[in-house]
Design a protein around this motif. Structure first.
Motif, PDB file in Angstrom:
ATOM      1  N   GLY A 290       0.774  -1.229   0.000  1.00  0.00           N
ATOM      2  CA  GLY A 290       0.000   0.000   0.000  1.00  0.00           C
ATOM      3  C   GLY A 290       0.808   1.283   0.000  1.00  0.00           C
ATOM      4  N   TYR A 291       2.122   1.168  -0.042  1.00  0.00           N
ATOM      5  CA  TYR A 291       2.956   2.368  -0.102  1.00  0.00           C
ATOM      6  C   TYR A 291       3.067   2.846  -1.552  1.00  0.00           C
ATOM      7  CZ  TYR A 291       4.364   0.790   4.559  1.00  0.00           C
ATOM      8  OH  TYR A 291       4.366   0.385   5.860  1.00  0.00           O
ATOM      9  N   GLY A 292       3.183   4.163  -1.738  1.00  0.00           N
ATOM     10  CA  GLY A 292       3.279   4.730  -3.080  1.00  0.00           C
ATOM     11  C   GLY A 292       4.714   4.915  -3.533  1.00  0.00           C
ATOM     12  N   GLU A 293       4.867   5.500  -4.749  1.00  0.00           N
ATOM     13  CA  GLU A 293       6.193   5.733  -5.315  1.00  0.00           C
ATOM     14  C   GLU A 293       7.056   6.610  -4.417  1.00  0.00           C
ATOM     15  OE1 GLU A 293       3.413   5.938  -7.059  1.00  0.00           O
ATOM     16  OE2 GLU A 293       3.646   5.131  -9.098  1.00  0.00           O
ATOM     17  N   ASN A 294       6.436   7.563  -3.706  1.00  0.00           N
ATOM     18  CA  ASN A 294       7.212   8.455  -2.858  1.00  0.00           C
ATOM     19  C   ASN A 294       7.884   7.713  -1.706  1.00  0.00           C
ATOM     20  OD1 ASN A 294       6.615  10.689  -4.405  1.00  0.00           O
ATOM     21  ND2 ASN A 294       4.860  11.296  -3.171  1.00  0.00           N
TER      22      ASN A 294
ATOM     23  N   ALA B 209      22.216   7.808 -12.709  1.00  0.00           N
ATOM     24  CA  ALA B 209      21.735   6.446 -12.479  1.00  0.00           C
ATOM     25  C   ALA B 209      20.616   6.424 -11.435  1.00  0.00           C
ATOM     26  CB  ALA B 209      22.894   5.554 -12.035  1.00  0.00           C
ATOM     27  N   GLY B 210      20.741   7.266 -10.408  1.00  0.00           N
ATOM     28  CA  GLY B 210      19.736   7.289  -9.357  1.00  0.00           C
ATOM     29  C   GLY B 210      18.351   7.682  -9.832  1.00  0.00           C
ATOM     30  N   LEU B 211      18.286   8.459 -10.892  1.00  0.00           N
ATOM     31  CA  LEU B 211      16.994   8.883 -11.433  1.00  0.00           C
ATOM     32  C   LEU B 211      16.204   7.730 -12.036  1.00  0.00           C
ATOM     33  CD1 LEU B 211      17.982  12.233 -13.198  1.00  0.00           C
ATOM     34  CD2 LEU B 211      16.427  12.013 -11.270  1.00  0.00           C
ATOM     35  N   ILE B 212      16.915   6.699 -12.536  1.00  0.00           N
ATOM     36  CA  ILE B 212      16.227   5.670 -13.321  1.00  0.00           C
ATOM     37  C   ILE B 212      16.444   4.242 -12.840  1.00  0.00           C
ATOM     38  CG2 ILE B 212      16.144   7.084 -15.415  1.00  0.00           C
ATOM     39  CD1 ILE B 212      18.577   5.416 -16.428  1.00  0.00           C
ATOM     40  N   VAL B 213      17.665   3.890 -12.457  1.00  0.00           N
ATOM     41  CA  VAL B 213      17.990   2.482 -12.209  1.00  0.00           C
ATOM     42  C   VAL B 213      17.210   1.893 -11.034  1.00  0.00           C
ATOM     43  CG1 VAL B 213      19.827   0.847 -11.631  1.00  0.00           C
ATOM     44  CG2 VAL B 213      20.254   2.680 -13.294  1.00  0.00           C
ATOM     45  N   PRO B 214      17.168   2.539  -9.851  1.00  0.00           N
ATOM     46  CA  PRO B 214      16.442   1.917  -8.732  1.00  0.00           C
ATOM     47  C   PRO B 214      14.947   1.785  -8.972  1.00  0.00           C
ATOM     48  CG  PRO B 214      17.925   3.663  -7.961  1.00  0.00           C
ATOM     49  CD  PRO B 214      17.821   3.797  -9.434  1.00  0.00           C
ATOM     50  N   LEU B 215      14.408   2.594  -9.890  1.00  0.00           N
ATOM     51  CA  LEU B 215      12.969   2.590 -10.145  1.00  0.00           C
ATOM     52  C   LEU B 215      12.605   1.917 -11.465  1.00  0.00           C
ATOM     53  CD1 LEU B 215      12.356   6.264  -8.966  1.00  0.00           C
ATOM     54  CD2 LEU B 215      11.607   4.205  -7.773  1.00  0.00           C
TER      55      LEU B 215
ATOM     56  N   GLY C 231      13.726  11.271  -8.803  1.00  0.00           N
ATOM     57  CA  GLY C 231      13.148  10.350  -9.782  1.00  0.00           C
ATOM     58  C   GLY C 231      11.772   9.868  -9.368  1.00  0.00           C
ATOM     59  N   GLY C 232      11.616   9.520  -8.082  1.00  0.00           N
ATOM     60  CA  GLY C 232      10.307   9.084  -7.596  1.00  0.00           C
ATOM     61  C   GLY C 232       9.273  10.182  -7.706  1.00  0.00           C
ATOM     62  N   TYR C 233       9.682  11.420  -7.352  1.00  0.00           N
ATOM     63  CA  TYR C 233       8.746  12.553  -7.444  1.00  0.00           C
ATOM     64  C   TYR C 233       8.352  12.830  -8.890  1.00  0.00           C
ATOM     65  CZ  TYR C 233       6.858  17.263  -7.239  1.00  0.00           C
ATOM     66  OH  TYR C 233       6.044  18.356  -7.375  1.00  0.00           O
ATOM     67  N   ILE C 234       9.349  12.839  -9.781  1.00  0.00           N
ATOM     68  CA  ILE C 234       9.069  13.139 -11.195  1.00  0.00           C
ATOM     69  C   ILE C 234       8.153  12.082 -11.803  1.00  0.00           C
ATOM     70  CG2 ILE C 234      10.107  13.349 -13.492  1.00  0.00           C
ATOM     71  CD1 ILE C 234      12.602  14.527 -12.094  1.00  0.00           C
ATOM     72  N   MET C 235       8.443  10.808 -11.505  1.00  0.00           N
ATOM     73  CA  MET C 235       7.606   9.743 -12.064  1.00  0.00           C
ATOM     74  C   MET C 235       6.174   9.815 -11.529  1.00  0.00           C
ATOM     75  SD  MET C 235      10.022   6.344 -12.305  1.00  0.00           S
ATOM     76  CE  MET C 235      11.450   6.311 -13.405  1.00  0.00           C
ATOM     77  N   ALA C 236       6.026  10.181 -10.263  1.00  0.00           N
ATOM     78  CA  ALA C 236       4.688  10.242  -9.662  1.00  0.00           C
ATOM     79  C   ALA C 236       3.904  11.452 -10.136  1.00  0.00           C
ATOM     80  CB  ALA C 236       4.803  10.257  -8.142  1.00  0.00           C
TER      81      ALA C 236
END
Length: 413
Positions: free
Chosen positions: A45-49, A237-243, A366-371
């Motif tokens: 139930g946790y979100g991208e953030n 890499a942090g912007l994309i790889v972990p997500l 990255g999480g904020y931008i994607m969300a």
């Protein structure tokens, strides 16, 4: 270079062979974690953030504790540090698996980051010190390929297990993560067989060691430049790889099994590519190899962002990952060669610090931008950051490598 890798491994030190086995089991667990943890958190139930914060804490902890890890590694030895690293990684995964609530999530992230920091900082100088000069580049490539191949197995098997186990989805995740967390503890068994002589200094002054690290940076512009390049790559890499798994699920519509398969094949192609790296280095040199392959990877980043077909995206992921990551053995061997034996753990710590701290901030972004702004934008920003880092790396270090080669030729004549 005509000698086979199997023959080289047989000729390498027993310490290196023990480490390769330990690394295999360690990254088996980490590979499973990379596939399942983000999805496990979202299933709860946790979100991208929250996923972004979890990843950021792990990366920031890895980075901020890298310098203390390097200092402790110099004091306690590689064997002690590598064992403690795997222990904390395994405990971190189990804590996340069996305890609920944000406190448990973030504490797990901290322990995971602590373990990664100690393990990752110790590995490059350990390989440099235990490999003969003529096999050093190959030793880094073998280690890289072991990591990638093990990651692949963890990616693939964990993705399949999470779908085929006969329980409800959350329990499937828990059982799978438990099995792979235990594999990190198996790695410790192999590390026990490593033989080394620890300096065993009677006095240990953390402040003096920190001053020594600071002086290493101040007296050598090449170290500063290397850290800048490494930091920029880490941010990209942090912007994309972990997500990536979140991107594949929410933007392309991939299933958990497909995500595990894509990530596992990506690790396989990267592992194979890593074994080719020494042959490319032989023809181009380390700096040109890093520059050329990383530039080639950028168009495939753009393809991942633009394409919507799961199969085409998968191919772009395979090629991008192989081209970008197969440069790591060459870059690491080049980096360790810039300093003397006593400073290798410190340089490894500095590299891990700038990379992981950069990633910790960019994964939040990255999480904020994607969300909020879409899934493609982080990929375009990463392309720009990679391009800047590659150009700087070539401009700063092509002459350094030429000078080192000229010096070796002069000494041999």
């Amino acid at each position: 270079m005509s000698e086979s890798y199997l023959s080289m491994i047989k000729k390498m030190s027993p310490n290196l062979r023990c480490y390769f086995f330990a690394s295999f089991f360690a990254y088996l667990g980490l590979g499973a974690g990379n596939v399942l943890v983000n999805l496990f958190l979202m299933e709860k139930g946790y979100g991208e953030n929250v996923v972004g914060i979890f990843l950021a804490i792990k990366l920031f902890t890895t980075g901020i504790l890298a310098l203390p890890s390097g200092i402790i590694c110099n004091k306690m030895g590689y064997k002690w540090s590598l064992k403690k690293g795997l222990f904390f990684i395994g405990i971190g995964i189990l804590l996340l698996t069996y305890f609920d609530g944000l406190v448990a999530v973030y504490l797990s992230s901290f322990l995971w980051g602590l373990g990664l920091s100690v393990f990752a900082v110790s590995a490059p100088p350990f390989i440099q010190d235990n490999a003969e000069m003529k096999y050093r580049q190959q030793a880094f490539s073998i280690n890289f390929s072991v990591m990638m191949f093990s990651n692949m197995m963890g990616n693939y098997i964990s993705g399949k297990m999470a779908e085929i186990l006969p329980f409800e989805i959350l329990k499937n995740y828990r059982v799978t993560l438990t099995i792979f967390a235990l594999s990190t503890f198996i790695g410790i068994i192999f590390l026990i067989n490593i033989k080394e002589k620890v300096k065993g200094e009677k006095s240990f002054n953390f402040k003096n060691h920190l001053i020594g690290i600071t002086s290493l940076v101040k007296k050598d512009n090449n170290i500063v430049r290397l850290l800048i390049c490494h930091g920029i790559i880490g941010m990209g890499a942090g912007l994309i790889v972990p997500l990536l798994n979140v991107f594949l699920k929410n933007n392309v519509g991939a299933t958990t099994s497909q995500i595990g398969t894509i990530m596992s094949i990506s690790q396989t192609t990267t592992a194979i590519a890593g074994l080719i790296t020494p042959y490319i280095v032989l023809r181009l040199g380390k700096v040109k190899t890093v520059t050329f392959l990383r530039l080639l990877s950028i168009p495939f980043l753009i393809a991942i962002a633009l394409l919507q077909n799961i199969y085409l995206v998968a191919v772009a992921v395979f090629v991008r990952s192989s081209l970008m990551n197969m440069t790591h053995p060459a870059e690491l061997e080049f980096s360790m060669g810039l300093v003397g034996k006593d400073n290798r753990a410190f340089l490894s710590a500095l590299l891990k610090t700038v990379e992981s701290v950069g990633r910790s901030f960019s994964v939040l972004a990255g999480g904020y931008i994607m969300a909020n702004l879409g899934y493609s934008l982080p990929y375009y920003i990463t392309c720009l950051l990679y391009f800047i880092a590659v150009i700087l790396f070539y401009n700063w270090f092509s002459s350094v490598e030429k000078n080192k080669i000229s010096t070796k030729l002069t000494l041999n004549n």
